[in-house]
Enzyme design. Structure first.
Site, PDB file in Angstrom:
ATOM      1  N   ASP A 229       0.791  -1.137  -0.107  1.00 35.52           N
ATOM      2  CA  ASP A 229      -0.034   0.039  -0.006  1.00 35.52           C
ATOM      3  C   ASP A 229       1.046   1.454   0.072  1.00 35.52           C
ATOM      4  O   ASP A 229       2.081   0.997   0.292  1.00 35.52           O
ATOM      5  CB  ASP A 229      -1.031  -0.057   1.004  1.00 35.52           C
ATOM      6  CG  ASP A 229      -2.050   0.962   1.055  1.00 35.52           C
ATOM      7  OD1 ASP A 229      -1.948   1.858   0.155  1.00 35.52           O
ATOM      8  OD2 ASP A 229      -2.953   0.741   1.528  1.00 35.52           O
TER       9      ASP A 229
HETATM   10  C1  BGC Z   1      -4.847   3.405   0.242  1.00 34.94           C
HETATM   11  C2  BGC Z   1      -5.190   2.429  -0.846  1.00 34.94           C
HETATM   12  C3  BGC Z   1      -4.858   3.000  -2.211  1.00 34.94           C
HETATM   13  C4  BGC Z   1      -3.580   3.964  -2.319  1.00 34.94           C
HETATM   14  C5  BGC Z   1      -3.366   4.527  -3.214  1.00 34.94           C
HETATM   15  C6  BGC Z   1      -3.816   4.129   0.207  1.00 34.94           C
HETATM   16  O1  BGC Z   1      -3.967   5.361   1.282  1.00 34.94           O
HETATM   17  O2  BGC Z   1      -4.805   2.620   1.610  1.00 34.94           O
HETATM   18  O3  BGC Z   1      -6.438   1.595  -0.695  1.00 34.94           O
HETATM   19  O4  BGC Z   1      -4.953   2.182  -3.331  1.00 34.94           O
HETATM   20  O5  BGC Z   1      -3.646   4.765  -1.063  1.00 34.94           O
HETATM   21  O6  BGC Z   1      -3.902   5.687  -3.582  1.00 34.94           O
END
Ligand code: BGC
Length: 685
Positions: A229
Site C-alpha cells: 500500500d
Molecule cells: C489506500 C489504498 C490506495 C492507495 C493509493 C492508500 O492510502 O489505502 O487503498 O489504493 O492509497 O491511492
C-alpha cells in the site's frame, strides 16, 4: 489474449537481458502511481489508478470518469452479473486513460460499523464478499487490465492504520479474513495484490513469509505480484521489515517510492548474501508476467479498446444503484409513491443536494464524474410538470428526508495519526473511523420534528455504515437505505421511490441496535485497540454469526430487504443429497412465486448448518444465493449451487480446510432470519 506459453517465453528472454541494477529499478514505484521503465527492453511504465468505485481522480491526472456506486452498494445488489459488468466497465475506463492496473476491489471484511472504509468494501460475510469480488476481478481483467484486490489482510479499521496490530487466532484469520482472498486467487486469478498497512499478529505483511510466500504463493498458487500500500513501509513507531525479509517474503513492488527497496539497501543485502539472485528473479518474473498479460509488449492495435464516460457506463452506474437500494421499512405501503395521486412533495435534509463524487471525498477511492445527479435533481426530473417540489412538510402529501453520514476527506488522510476534529465526528472515510453509531443530533431532531408535522415522512439514508435508530425509527413509516449511490444516484433513488424500479437490494451487513451489540465492540481492547493492539476476541463470530450465537436481536438482519411485491418460496429439491468430496457441489432447485401485484426481483439465500461437528461452528453461514426476476404471479424454479468447499471450516490441527462427514441442514430464505424452506444433505468423504 496472449497464451501462457508466450508469456513464459517473453519473461524468460527479458530476465536474461536485465542487469541486476535494472531489476532493482523494477521493484520500486516511480512517483505516485507509476513504475520505472527500461526503454532498451521495451519495458514501459505500469500505470495504476485507484478503482473500487471507478477511475479515481487523484491517480489519473485529475481526469473525470464514471462514478459508480460504492462497493457496499454493489454488494447489496447480490448480483454477480452486475459486479462483472461493473469490473468490465472500470477496466475499459482504465484502458481509455492508459492505466494498466485498477487498485481494487477492496475486500476487507466489515468487522465494525465504525470503520471509515466500509463504503469501499463489500460485506461482513466472506461468502458474499468473494461472490461479488470474483466477477468484479474477472470483469476488470477481461479488458487485460490488472485487478488488485486489497488490502491483504485484516485491515479492518482506520484508527492507527499504519501501526495497529490485528491480533487474530489462526482459525479466524483463515476462515473469515483470508477466505475471500483465497477464493479470489483460486477462482479469478488476480494479477496483483496490495498488502495492508497494519500488522497481523505482530508482523507487517510486507515482510511476512507466512502470509505471502507460504500462504499466498505456495498454498493458493497466486501467480501475480504483490505490491505495498502507498507509503506503507515508511519508518514509524513500529519497526518495518528489513529489505531481506520483504524480498524473501515475496514483495515485488514497493509503492510509491523506494524505502525498503532503496538501491543501496538492495545492493547491501545482495553483497552480504542475505538475498540471492534467485530471490530477486522470483519477484521480477512475477512483475514481467503481469506486464505481458496487460499487453505491455504487444501492439496496442491488438489490445481491447478503452472507453469512458459513455452512456452505457452511466446507465450501468444507475442500474447498480437501483439494484442495491434496500427498502428497510414500508409502513402502510406508503411506497411506491403514485405520481398521479399527489400534488406536492416536500424535500429536506443534509444529503438532499450533496455531491460525493469529488476530489478525495472518502479518500483515495474518490471519483470525480463529469456530472452527478443529486437526490434533488433526480426528483426534479421525475416530478417535472406533474408534482410540485416544496420545502414545507406541513403543506406536502409526502415528505422525503435525505439523511446519513458525511463522507469528506479527513485531515488524517495525510498524516500517520488518526486525528478527529469535532467536524469530523460522524465522518466515514479512509483515514478515520466513526465514534458514534447514531446520526448527529441535528438529523435526529429534524426527523422527529418533521414526522410530527407530517406523518407521511420517508427517510432515505445516504451512507455506508449502519446507524442506530432508536430515537426515531418507530416514529417514521418508511426507511430506505441508498448507500453512496454514484453519479446517477438521484435518478436511481427517484425511480425506486416512485416505483419505476421495485427495490431488490439486501443488506450485506447486519445493522445493530446499539454499538455494544456489535461483535467488535466488547471493549476498547477489541476496538479500536489498546497500545496499538486490536484483539479480534469475537473470533469467527463476525456479523450475523455473532448476533445469532449470542441471541442478540439486530435492528435489521443480514440479507434483509423488502420489495413492493411479495414472494413465496414453495419447495426445494436437489440434484443429489450427498456430497462426496471438497470439490463436489450440488444444485438446489427452489421454486419461487411472485405473489404480489407487480414484477420484482428476490434473492434466494442459502445458509448451512453443520448439524454435528467436533468444532464450534456458527448457527448458520451463507453458502449460496441467486437473484431472480419474476413477473407478477409468475413462478420459477431457481437453480442455486452449493459447493462443498463453502461448507468447510479451517482446521487448525491439519492446517487445512475441512468438511466433516455428516448431515448439514440448508436453510433457504430471503434473509438470515427469515427462513422458509429447509433441506437436509449429507457430506461423505
Ligand atoms: C489506500 C489504498 C490506495 C492507495 C493509493 C492508500 O492510502 O489505502 O487503498 O489504493 O492509497 O491511492
Amino acid at each position: 489474449m496472449i497464451s501462457e506459453e508466450e508469456v513464459e517465453l517473453k519473461v524468460d528472454s527479458l530476465l536474461k537481458e536485465l542487469s541486476l541494477e535494472e531489476k532493482f529499478k523494477l521493484m520500486v514505484g516511480y512517483f505516485r502511481f507509476q513504475t520505472n521503465t527500461i526503454p532498451r527492453l521495451g519495458i514501459k511504465t505500469f500505470k495504476m489508478t485507484d478503482g473500487p468505485l471507478g477511475i479515481s481522480q487523484h491517480s489519473s491526472f485529475l481526469r473525470k470518469n464514471t462514478y459508480f456506486p460504492a462497493g457496499i452498494n454493489l454488494a447489496a445488489s447480490w448480483n454477480r452479473k452486475l459486479a462483472h459488468k461493473c469490473g468490465e466497465a472500470i477496466g475499459r475506463e482504465a484502458r481509455a486513460i492508459n492505466r494498466l492496473c485498477v487498485l481494487g476491489p477492496g475486500i476487507n471484511i466489515n468487522r465494525t460499523p465504525f470503520n471509515g472504509r466500509t463504503f469501499e468494501y463489500y460485506s461482513e460475510d466472506p461468502y458474499l464478499n468473494k461472490e461479488i469480488a470474483i466477477p468484479f476481478v474477472k470483469g476488470i481483467q477481461s479488458q487485460r487490465i490488472a485487478a488488485c484486490p486489497k488490502h491483504y489482510v485484516a485491515n479492518n479499521q482506520e484508527t492507527n492504520r499504519h501501526t495497529v496490530n490485528s491480533e487474530i487466532d489462526e482459525r479466524t484469520l483463515y476462515e473469515i479474513y483470508l477466505r475471500s482472498f483465497k477464493e479470489i486467487v483460486e477462482e479469478a486469478d488476480p494479477w496483483t495484490i496490495m498488502t495492508a498497512y497494519n500488522r497481523v499478529n505482530s508482523e507487517y505483511v510486507n515482510g511476512s513469509s507466512k502470509l505471502l510466500k507460504s500462504t499466498l504463493f505456495e498454498k493458493w498458487g497466486f501467480g501475480g505480484f504483490v505490491m505495498t500500500d502507498w507509503w506503507a513501509t515508511r519508518e514509524r513507531d513500529i519497526a518495518q521489515p528489513t529489505t531481506e525479509e520483504a524480498v524473501k517474503a515475496g514483495l515485488s513492488i514497493e509503492m510509491p517510492i523506494p524505502i525498503l527497496y532503496e538501491k543501496t539497501k538492495l545492493h547491501k543485502a545482495f553483497t552480504e548474501e542475505k538475498i540471492t539472485l534467485e530471490d530477486i528473479d522470483h519477484l521480477i518474473k512475477r512483475i514481467l508476467k503481469v506486464y505481458a498479460k496487460v499487453g505491455m509488449f504487444e501492439d496496442e492495435k491488438n489490445l481491447p479498446k478503452g472507453e469512458r464516460n459513455t452512456k452505457g457506463h452511466q446507465q450501468l452506474a444507475r442500474k447498480i444503484s437501483e439494484e442495491g437500494i434496500v427498502l428497510l421499512k414500508n409502513g402502510n405501503n406508503l411506497l411506491p409513491l403514485d405520481i398521479t395521486k399527489m400534488q406536492k412533495i416536500a424535500v429536506l435534509g443534509p444529503n438532499l443536494k450533496k455531491k460525493f463524487g469529488k476530489f478525495l471525498s472518502g479518500g483515495a477511492a474518490a471519483v470525480s464524474p463529469p456530472y452527478e445527479i443529486t437526490p434533488l435533481q433526480g426528483l426534479k426530473e421525475k416530478c417535472k410538470g406533474r408534482v410540485k417540489i416544496i420545502k414545507d412538510p406541513s403543506k406536502a402529501d409526502v415528505v422525503l428526508l435525505f439523511m446519513g453520514l458525511n463522507h469528506d476527506s479527513p485531515s488524517s488522510l495525510f498524516s500517520d495519526k488518526t486525528t478527529k476534529s469535532k467536524e469530523e465526528q460522524g465522518n466515514e472515510s479512509e483515514g478515520i473511523d466513526r465514534s458514534e453509531l447514531g446520526l448527529n443530533a441535528f438529523q435526529t431532531q429534524l426527523i422527529n420534528e418533521t414526522v410530527k408535522t407530517n406523518p407521511n415522512t420517508v427517510v432515505i439514508l445516504i451512507n455506508a455504515n449502519p446507524v442506530s435508530m432508536d430515537e426515531w425509527l418507530d416514529n417514521i413509516p418508511v426507511l430506505v437505505e441508498a448507500w453512496y449511490p454514484g453519479m446517477e444516484g438521484g435518478r436511481a433513488i427517484a425511480n425506486v421511490l416512485f416505483g419505476d424500479v421495485n427495490p431488490s437490494g439486501k443488506l450485506p451487513l447486519t445493522f445493530p441496535k446499539r454499538i455494544e451489540d456489535s461483535p467488535a465492540h466488547k471493549s476498547t481492547k477489541t476496538f479500536p485497540g489498546e497500545n496499538l493492539h486490536t484483539h479480534y476476541e469475537e473470533g469467527i463470530y463476525v456479523g450475523y454469526r455473532h448476533f445469532e450465537k449470542n441471541e442478540i436481536e439486530p435492528l435489521f438482519p443480514f440479507g434483509f430487504g423488502l420489495s413492493y411485491t411479495t414472494f413465496r418460496f414453495e419447495e426445494v429439491s436437489s440434484d443429489k443429497n450427498t456430497l462426496m468430496s471438497i470439490d463436489d457441489y450440488l444444485e438446489l432447485n427452489v421454486s419461487v412465486t411472485n405473489t404480489g401485484d407487480r414484477a420484482g426481483s428476490e434473492v434466494i439465500q442459502v445458509y448451512s448448518d453443520d448439524v454435528k461437528t467436533t468444532v464450534d461452528r456458527p448457527i448458520k453461514e451463507l453458502v449460496g444465493f441467486e437473484k431472480v426476476y419474476l413477473e407478477k404471479g409468475e413462478t420459477k424454479s431457481v437453480k442455486v449451487i452449493v459447493k462443498s468447499k463453502d461448507l468447510a471450516f479451517y482446521d487448525v490441527e491439519t492446517k487445512d480446510w475441512k468438511v466433516e462427514s455428516g448431515d448439514f441442514i440448508l436453510h433457504i430464505g430471503n434473509s438470515s432470519d427469515s427462513i422458509q424452506l429447509q433441506k437436509k444433505i449429507t457430506y461423505k468423504s
